[in-house]
Design a protein around this motif. Structure first.
Motif, PDB file in Angstrom:
ATOM      1  N   ARG A 101       0.855  -1.181   0.000  1.00 36.63           N
ATOM      2  CA  ARG A 101       0.000   0.000   0.000  1.00 36.63           C
ATOM      3  C   ARG A 101       0.902   1.246   0.000  1.00 36.63           C
ATOM      4  O   ARG A 101       2.098   1.172   0.281  1.00 36.63           O
ATOM      5  N   GLU A 103       0.780   5.373   1.370  1.00 39.66           N
ATOM      6  CA  GLU A 103       0.062   6.393   2.132  1.00 39.66           C
ATOM      7  C   GLU A 103      -0.381   7.508   1.193  1.00 39.66           C
ATOM      8  O   GLU A 103       0.441   8.103   0.491  1.00 39.66           O
ATOM      9  N   LYS A 109       5.831   6.670  -0.406  1.00 41.44           N
ATOM     10  CA  LYS A 109       5.499   6.278   0.967  1.00 41.44           C
ATOM     11  C   LYS A 109       4.876   4.879   0.987  1.00 41.44           C
ATOM     12  O   LYS A 109       3.725   4.689   1.383  1.00 41.44           O
ATOM     13  N   ASP A 113       0.744  -3.712   4.355  1.00 38.93           N
ATOM     14  CA  ASP A 113      -0.448  -3.796   5.191  1.00 38.93           C
ATOM     15  C   ASP A 113      -0.711  -5.258   5.548  1.00 38.93           C
ATOM     16  O   ASP A 113      -0.750  -6.127   4.665  1.00 38.93           O
ATOM     17  N   ARG A 145       1.940  -2.171   8.712  1.00 36.37           N
ATOM     18  CA  ARG A 145       0.813  -1.777   9.562  1.00 36.37           C
ATOM     19  C   ARG A 145       0.004  -3.020   9.905  1.00 36.37           C
ATOM     20  O   ARG A 145      -0.275  -3.838   9.032  1.00 36.37           O
ATOM     21  N   ASP A 161      -1.430   4.417  14.578  1.00 39.46           N
ATOM     22  CA  ASP A 161      -2.197   4.890  13.435  1.00 39.46           C
ATOM     23  C   ASP A 161      -3.598   5.196  13.964  1.00 39.46           C
ATOM     24  O   ASP A 161      -3.728   5.807  15.022  1.00 39.46           O
ATOM     25  N   GLN A 211      -1.665  15.547   9.725  1.00 37.03           N
ATOM     26  CA  GLN A 211      -1.410  14.118   9.615  1.00 37.03           C
ATOM     27  C   GLN A 211      -2.436  13.289  10.394  1.00 37.03           C
ATOM     28  O   GLN A 211      -2.505  12.072  10.228  1.00 37.03           O
ATOM     29  N   HIS A 296      -7.264   9.282  14.883  1.00 39.20           N
ATOM     30  CA  HIS A 296      -5.837   9.008  15.008  1.00 39.20           C
ATOM     31  C   HIS A 296      -5.452   8.872  16.478  1.00 39.20           C
ATOM     32  O   HIS A 296      -5.947   9.619  17.333  1.00 39.20           O
ATOM     33  N   TRP A 319       2.022   0.893  13.566  1.00 42.43           N
ATOM     34  CA  TRP A 319       3.125   0.824  12.603  1.00 42.43           C
ATOM     35  C   TRP A 319       4.318   0.140  13.258  1.00 42.43           C
ATOM     36  O   TRP A 319       4.627   0.390  14.407  1.00 42.43           O
TER      37      TRP A 319
END
Length: 325
Positions: A101, A103, A109, A113, A145, A161, A211, A296, A319
């Protein structure tokens, strides 16, 4: 697009016979969920919903046409087969569905996953998961992740995350609401610029905020309006933000999933955040649904507001590094 000739690196690709079924993936996923959520819906219905969702994981593991479309769209370098999901043997008692994946679809990035595991992940599994992530070494993903229903304190040394904060709607309606705070159905996007200005004000004060949260797009706002589940927040008669949801499944639950909870600067600092979940619960039509949403893990203000409203932290994503260059 249609692929007529074999692609490089396809000789060792899995077939359906090499993979678990969607029903098996659903059973693994359900076993990894927070125990409190098992009482929120019929288990058989939830397993069916999860199985439907995992059909796409399996398609991503075998469909070279789809992999080629991803390779063309993302243009990250490796050939199409590298974009396929992989069902990996992580250790003697652990398998995982892995996927590559990016970001924000930013090819600079990449991350791996861990979308499904055959049992809940433990800390001892992380080195082996990082080793399994080497199947995507061509993308040089620096981290992976994974999901866990464990509380945030259990993995305090890892980067957080998003967390899922949820509860049945009928349990949320009885909390008190401050005088002067109301919701009214929104029928236009007329306040979108005001909403963006409100986000900009928070971003200016908290540089990490972009973020953690961002305003939904105008198109997504319109989708919520069309669904009848977007509301304008009014504080003593003045427009003070948006609160809205969309109906879809999250973690296999029949949910109204929060798309926006926004207060303008003049309404911030009055302790109104928790009441927004309460008011949403009162305005949503089906009390049997779950009010759910992701926040988040570093957004402490939003997490505290949701928990004060009665929403429960039922897990989230962490993460971990892969040690891949």
């Amino acid at each position: 697009m249609t692929i007529t000739d074999p692609l490089p690196g396809t000789t060792d690709l899995p077939t359906a016979a090499d993979l678990p079924t969607a029903a098996e993936l659903a059973a693994f996923t359900l076993a990894a969920q927070h125990p409190v959520t098992h009482d929120w819906t019929d288990p058989a219905t939830r397993l069916g919903t999860l199985a439907d969702e995992h059909e796409f994981d399996l398609q991503l593991a075998t469909d070279l046409d789809l992999a080629a479309q991803r390779a063309e769209f993302l243009n990250a370098g490796p050939a199409a087969p590298a974009y396929l999901n992989r069902w990996a043997a992580v250790s003697a008692d652990l398998h995982a569905m892995l996927s590559i994946r990016f970001e924000g679809l930013d090819v600079t990035k990449p991350f791996v996953d861990v979308s499904v595991t055959s049992r809940p992940v433990t800390r001892a599994d992380l080195p082996a998961l990082a080793d399994a992530a080497r199947v995507y070494a061509a993308f040089h993903p620096p981290r992976l992740r994974f999901w866990s229903a464990a509380p945030m304190t259990d993995w305090a040394d890892l980067d957080l995350d998003r967390r899922v904060l949820a509860a049945p709607i009928h349990t949320l309606r009885g909390h008190p609401v401050p005088d002067g705070l109301t919701l009214m159905p929104t029928t236009t996007t007329a306040h979108y610029a005001d909403a963006q200005a409100a986000y900009d004000a928070v971003d200016a004060s908290h540089p990490h905020h972009p973020q953690e949260a961002r305003l939904l797009s105008a198109e997504d706002l319109q989708e919520c309006i069309d669904a009848g589940t977007m509301f304008g927040i009014h504080w003593h008669g003045e427009w003070a933000g948006y609160a809205g949801t969309l109906a879809y499944t999250q973690l296999g639950l029949n949910a109204q999933v929060v798309q926006e909870l926004l207060l303008t600067p003049h309404a911030r600092g009055h302790g109104l955040g928790a009441a927004l979940s309460t008011l949403l619960a009162r305005h949503l039509p089906d009390p049997a649904q779950v009010l759910s949403g992701t926040i988040h893990g570093r957004n402490r203000g939003a997490l505290n507001a949701a928990t004060r409203a009665g929403r429960l932290d039922v897990g989230g994503w962490w993460w971990a590094g892969t040690d891949l260059p």
